[in-house]
Design a protein around this motif. Structure first.
Motif, PDB file in Angstrom:
ATOM      1  N   HIS A  23      -6.482  84.034 122.555  1.00 41.09           N
ATOM      2  CA  HIS A  23      -6.676  82.581 122.491  1.00 41.09           C
ATOM      3  C   HIS A  23      -8.076  82.158 122.919  1.00 41.09           C
ATOM      4  O   HIS A  23      -8.544  82.503 124.004  1.00 41.09           O
ATOM      5  N   ASP A  24      -8.716  81.383 122.047  1.00 38.42           N
ATOM      6  CA  ASP A  24     -10.019  80.773 122.324  1.00 38.42           C
ATOM      7  C   ASP A  24     -11.087  81.780 122.765  1.00 38.42           C
ATOM      8  O   ASP A  24     -11.886  81.513 123.659  1.00 38.42           O
ATOM      9  N   ILE A  25     -11.095  82.929 122.110  1.00 34.64           N
ATOM     10  CA  ILE A  25     -12.150  83.921 122.316  1.00 34.64           C
ATOM     11  C   ILE A  25     -13.278  83.566 121.346  1.00 34.64           C
ATOM     12  O   ILE A  25     -13.037  83.377 120.163  1.00 34.64           O
ATOM     13  N   ARG A  26     -14.486  83.465 121.817  1.00 34.91           N
ATOM     14  CA  ARG A  26     -15.601  83.042 120.965  1.00 34.91           C
ATOM     15  C   ARG A  26     -16.249  84.191 120.181  1.00 34.91           C
ATOM     16  O   ARG A  26     -16.685  84.002 119.058  1.00 34.91           O
ATOM     17  N   TYR A  51      -9.655  78.469 118.673  1.00 33.36           N
ATOM     18  CA  TYR A  51     -10.906  78.611 117.938  1.00 33.36           C
ATOM     19  C   TYR A  51     -11.344  80.071 117.794  1.00 33.36           C
ATOM     20  O   TYR A  51     -12.460  80.355 117.353  1.00 33.36           O
ATOM     21  N   THR A  52     -10.470  81.006 118.123  1.00 33.43           N
ATOM     22  CA  THR A  52     -10.801  82.420 117.948  1.00 33.43           C
ATOM     23  C   THR A  52     -11.163  82.695 116.489  1.00 33.43           C
ATOM     24  O   THR A  52     -10.405  82.335 115.587  1.00 33.43           O
ATOM     25  N   GLU A 111      -4.432  87.508 133.692  1.00 37.18           N
ATOM     26  CA  GLU A 111      -5.271  86.528 134.384  1.00 37.18           C
ATOM     27  C   GLU A 111      -5.175  86.727 135.893  1.00 37.18           C
ATOM     28  O   GLU A 111      -4.124  87.098 136.420  1.00 37.18           O
ATOM     29  N   GLY A 133      -7.265  85.025 127.437  1.00 37.75           N
ATOM     30  CA  GLY A 133      -7.936  83.731 127.378  1.00 37.75           C
ATOM     31  C   GLY A 133      -9.431  83.847 127.215  1.00 37.75           C
ATOM     32  O   GLY A 133      -9.981  84.928 127.011  1.00 37.75           O
ATOM     33  N   ARG A 134     -10.076  82.724 127.340  1.00 40.35           N
ATOM     34  CA  ARG A 134     -11.525  82.598 127.119  1.00 40.35           C
ATOM     35  C   ARG A 134     -12.318  83.610 127.943  1.00 40.35           C
ATOM     36  O   ARG A 134     -11.934  83.945 129.062  1.00 40.35           O
ATOM     37  N   GLU A 135     -13.425  84.066 127.368  1.00 39.95           N
ATOM     38  CA  GLU A 135     -14.229  85.115 128.000  1.00 39.95           C
ATOM     39  C   GLU A 135     -14.705  84.734 129.403  1.00 39.95           C
ATOM     40  O   GLU A 135     -14.670  85.559 130.299  1.00 39.95           O
ATOM     41  N   GLU A 137     -14.004  81.389 131.174  1.00 41.03           N
ATOM     42  CA  GLU A 137     -13.113  80.525 131.942  1.00 41.03           C
ATOM     43  C   GLU A 137     -11.708  81.080 132.116  1.00 41.03           C
ATOM     44  O   GLU A 137     -10.941  80.606 132.950  1.00 41.03           O
ATOM     45  N   ASP A 140      -6.318  78.716 130.437  1.00 40.73           N
ATOM     46  CA  ASP A 140      -6.141  77.358 130.940  1.00 40.73           C
ATOM     47  C   ASP A 140      -4.857  77.278 131.773  1.00 40.73           C
ATOM     48  O   ASP A 140      -3.825  77.834 131.379  1.00 40.73           O
TER      49      ASP A 140
END
Length: 181
Positions: A23-26, A51-52, A111, A133-135, A137, A140
């Motif tokens: 999830h939400d990995i850029r 937005y992955t 996490e 989750g995000r790299e 942060e 959530d």
């Protein structure tokens, strides 16, 4: 008798259903590496949410040059795994988590939290979904509430965490090969 016990443990490891929620990995390079790692460790399906970035697919609605660029970047580290690892894209991680829970999966967050369990003592269920989750942060807090629990990797160094791909590889390895004593 000892051989039969080892064989039964091995069969349970192989039979365990594992999915990965990314999830939400850029980074497209992280996505490619995660797909390659998923292949290596027998992940049944990878969900690329939020937005992955994701590779081109049959009913892709993105502009052709965008999907081609992202697919090329993912391929650099996936080395073809993006073509045979089962993956799906969804903008809604909450829908994905809900769907997996209805299908009988335990959803666990990878996490660091005050309540996280050490991955060393984690015994995954027969159907497990691991949320990444995000790299920078992480996951959530609102999504952590949708998970049954969180696991974390003990860290002996000065840095707080590993790259998401290395952390996922450790978690997937534990999910695949952990056996109850």
């Amino acid at each position: 008798m000892e051989y039969d016990e080892k064989r039964m443990k091995h069969e349970k490891q192989v039979q365990r259903k594992i999915v990965l929620i990314v999830h939400d990995i850029r980074s497209t390079h992280n996505v490619g590496s995660l797909l390659r790692t998923a292949d290596c460790l027998g992940v049944d399906e990878v969900y690329l949410t939020g937005y992955t970035p994701y590779p081109k697919h049959e009913h892709d609605e993105r502009l052709p040059h965008i999907s081609a660029k992202l697919t090329s970047q993912i391929h650099k580290t996936a080395l073809g795994a993006e073509t045979f690892v089962r993956w799906k894209h969804s903008t809604s991680v909450t829908f994905t988590i809900s769907k997996l829970r209805r299908a009988g999966y335990s959803v666990v967050a990878l996490e660091q939290t005050a309540e996280s369990t050490s991955i060393l003592s984690w015994m995954p269920s027969d159907k497990i979904a691991i949320l990444l989750g995000r790299e920078v942060e992480g996951i959530d807090p609102s999504l952590l509430k949708l998970c049954e629990y969180a696991v974390q990797i003990p860290n002996l160094g000065q840095k707080e965490s590993l790259n998401v791909v290395q952390a996922a590889a450790i978690a997937l390895y534990q999910a695949r090969f952990a056996v109850s004593q």
